[in-house]
Design a protein around this motif. Structure first.
Motif, PDB file in Angstrom:
ATOM      1  N   THR A 154      27.263  -7.414  -1.737  1.00 30.36           N
ATOM      2  CA  THR A 154      27.964  -7.262  -3.173  1.00 30.36           C
ATOM      3  C   THR A 154      29.635  -7.768  -2.691  1.00 30.36           C
ATOM      4  O   THR A 154      30.190  -8.172  -3.547  1.00 30.36           O
ATOM      5  N   LEU A 155      30.061  -7.186  -1.415  1.00 26.26           N
ATOM      6  CA  LEU A 155      31.560  -7.809  -1.256  1.00 26.26           C
ATOM      7  C   LEU A 155      31.648  -9.185  -1.416  1.00 26.26           C
ATOM      8  O   LEU A 155      32.525  -9.514  -1.772  1.00 26.26           O
ATOM      9  N   LEU A 172      36.499  -6.819  -8.372  1.00 25.79           N
ATOM     10  CA  LEU A 172      35.727  -5.757  -7.955  1.00 25.79           C
ATOM     11  C   LEU A 172      36.238  -5.070  -6.470  1.00 25.79           C
ATOM     12  O   LEU A 172      35.806  -4.047  -5.977  1.00 25.79           O
ATOM     13  N   TYR A 173      36.937  -5.979  -5.759  1.00 22.78           N
ATOM     14  CA  TYR A 173      37.355  -5.564  -4.503  1.00 22.78           C
ATOM     15  C   TYR A 173      38.846  -5.986  -4.194  1.00 22.78           C
ATOM     16  O   TYR A 173      39.175  -6.980  -3.603  1.00 22.78           O
ATOM     17  N   PRO A 174      39.848  -5.439  -5.006  1.00 23.59           N
ATOM     18  CA  PRO A 174      41.137  -5.716  -4.839  1.00 23.59           C
ATOM     19  C   PRO A 174      41.673  -5.670  -3.791  1.00 23.59           C
ATOM     20  O   PRO A 174      41.436  -4.795  -2.759  1.00 23.59           O
ATOM     21  N   GLU A 175      42.465  -6.948  -3.201  1.00 21.85           N
ATOM     22  CA  GLU A 175      42.934  -6.981  -1.869  1.00 21.85           C
ATOM     23  C   GLU A 175      43.806  -5.711  -1.379  1.00 21.85           C
ATOM     24  O   GLU A 175      43.726  -5.269  -0.228  1.00 21.85           O
ATOM     25  N   ALA A 176      44.672  -5.279  -2.379  1.00 23.70           N
ATOM     26  CA  ALA A 176      45.805  -4.260  -2.374  1.00 23.70           C
ATOM     27  C   ALA A 176      45.057  -2.857  -1.843  1.00 23.70           C
ATOM     28  O   ALA A 176      45.631  -2.007  -1.316  1.00 23.70           O
ATOM     29  N   LEU A 177      43.917  -2.719  -2.459  1.00 23.57           N
ATOM     30  CA  LEU A 177      43.308  -1.370  -2.441  1.00 23.57           C
ATOM     31  C   LEU A 177      42.146  -1.331  -1.295  1.00 23.57           C
ATOM     32  O   LEU A 177      41.654  -0.409  -1.221  1.00 23.57           O
ATOM     33  N   ARG A 178      41.952  -2.455  -0.484  1.00 18.86           N
ATOM     34  CA  ARG A 178      40.743  -2.505   0.558  1.00 18.86           C
ATOM     35  C   ARG A 178      40.715  -1.318   1.390  1.00 18.86           C
ATOM     36  O   ARG A 178      39.615  -0.790   1.632  1.00 18.86           O
ATOM     37  N   THR A 238      35.649  -0.753  -9.746  1.00 20.95           N
ATOM     38  CA  THR A 238      35.906  -1.317  -8.603  1.00 20.95           C
ATOM     39  C   THR A 238      34.261  -1.229  -7.802  1.00 20.95           C
ATOM     40  O   THR A 238      33.492  -0.540  -8.312  1.00 20.95           O
ATOM     41  N   GLU A 239      34.341  -2.018  -6.888  1.00 25.19           N
ATOM     42  CA  GLU A 239      32.857  -1.883  -6.071  1.00 25.19           C
ATOM     43  C   GLU A 239      32.675  -0.304  -5.760  1.00 25.19           C
ATOM     44  O   GLU A 239      31.502   0.152  -5.605  1.00 25.19           O
ATOM     45  N   ALA A 240      33.430   0.357  -5.372  1.00 28.35           N
ATOM     46  CA  ALA A 240      33.235   1.697  -5.123  1.00 28.35           C
ATOM     47  C   ALA A 240      32.620   2.518  -6.196  1.00 28.35           C
ATOM     48  O   ALA A 240      31.764   3.381  -6.115  1.00 28.35           O
TER      49      ALA A 240
END
Length: 355
Positions: A154-155, A172-178, A238-240
């Motif tokens: 999924t990532l 769904l996987y924002p770089e700033a929040l990874r 997001t993915e979370a």
């Protein structure tokens, strides 16, 4: 979801990777442990593992019963990858060869032409001794398994497949929040996604109690986190959220009773119940959930936990469509993007299997 009809003493009844097996194994006195995905190749934009992103080349094999596979189904739908990656849905009931395509005409997947997902595993590695798990991505031209790495699939959908995302697809996987997301997702995986299995398949009282406490300790922390924010990472999905939803949507129907995670139901936690309903009613989430497949798999395949094969009639599903009021927290589910379009006709969940 795993595959083997039995497992070796002390190994995971879920077999290799994400899927789950029938739960008949005598686990001895060792704690439940999920195996790593054996086939961890990645499909990437640059094709560095030999598998380049290409529309129509790969087929996603899933069971709608499996929480790990459901994550891939939700992600694929939110990102609009339905035309780029076709979908093979296995029967929720397995036999001694595991996942089978008996929902299709002539008991064969119409694209791959195989009766069992194990055939794609065998084409990749003859005599592979591990379990046959879903989700699995299969190379259509060769009918070989590419990957069953459920954590990475999924990532990669969110990052490596960007060129084929629909217009308006969410990030769904924002770089700033990874960094923060990875920590949140690891906690969810350890204590919730996998925690319910550690409780359900515990072979000692202490293992069960440890897992039980971890499950409800983490749920309490997540409830607190979500009390003043609409989604786990803030204002957008997001993915979370996908990873947590896959367990929450199964909790009252399966994990509360079948896996003895019975301190309380999700529907008894105001915050988590509102959050779960909010996601369920969001296009891309609830329209992928088949409660009939979920219940029949867990209760009829796990004969070690349910030897008489009695299938519960409840719970009442009508509550999933009741107002959740989470919009009062603000937020934009898809960020700067838009909701996905209608579910493809061939992928719609039968009306009898949803609220």
């Amino acid at each position: 979801m795993a595959t083997q009809a039995t497992t070796t003493t002390g190994s995971s009844p879920d077999g290799d990777g994400g899927g789950q097996g029938n739960g008949n194994a005598q686990l001895g006195r060792r704690p439940f442990k999920r195996s790593r995905s054996h086939f961890a190749d990645r499909i990437t934009a640059d094709g560095r593992d030999g598998w380049p992103v290409e529309a129509g080349r790969y087929r996603l094999a899933v069971s709608r019963a499996c929480p790990w596979a459901s994550r891939a189904v939700v992600s694929r739908r939110l990102l609009g990858l339905e035309d780029a990656i076709s979908l093979a849905v296995a029967d929720p009931i397995q036999d001694d060869r595991s996942w089978r395509f008996t929902l299709d005409a002539e008991d064969r997947d119409p694209v791959l032409g195989i009766r069992y997902l194990a055939e794609a595993y065998d084409a990749r590695e003859t005599g592979y001794p591990g379990g046959v798990s879903v989700p699995a991505l299969v190379d259509v031209p060769t009918k070989k398994l590419v990957t069953n790495d459920y954590q990475q699939i999924t990532l990669d959908f969110a990052t490596e497949w960007r060129a084929l995302h629909r217009e308006g697809a969410p990030d769904l996987y924002p770089e700033a929040l990874r960094d923060e997301m990875d920590e949140v997702m690891e906690d969810i995986y350890r204590d919730v996604n996998n925690g319910v299995y550690r409780a359900g398949f515990a072979s000692t009282q202490q293992d069960y109690e440890d897992a039980y406490r971890a499950v409800f300790g983490r749920l309490a922390a997540l409830s607190e986190r979500l009390a003043d924010r609409r989604y786990l990472m803030g204002d957008t999905i997001t993915e979370a959220d996908i990873r947590l939803f896959s367990t929450l949507v199964r909790f009252d129907a399966v994990y509360h009773g079948h896996f003895k995670c019975n301190r309380y139901k999700i529907s008894e936690d105001r915050v988590l119940w509102g959050y779960a309903r909010d996601l369920y009613q969001t296009p891309g989430f609830g329209d992928t959930v088949d409660f009939d497949h979920i219940k029949r798999h867990y209760y009829l395949v796990h004969t070690g936990l349910n030897p008489n094969g009695v299938l519960p009639l409840g719970p009442d599903l009508a509550g999933w469509l009741t107002p959740h009021h989470r919009e009062e927290l603000g937020g934009r589910p898809f960020g700067d993007g838009t909701p996905p379009g209608p579910v493809p006709a061939t992928e719609q969940i039968p009306a009898a299997d949803r609220p």
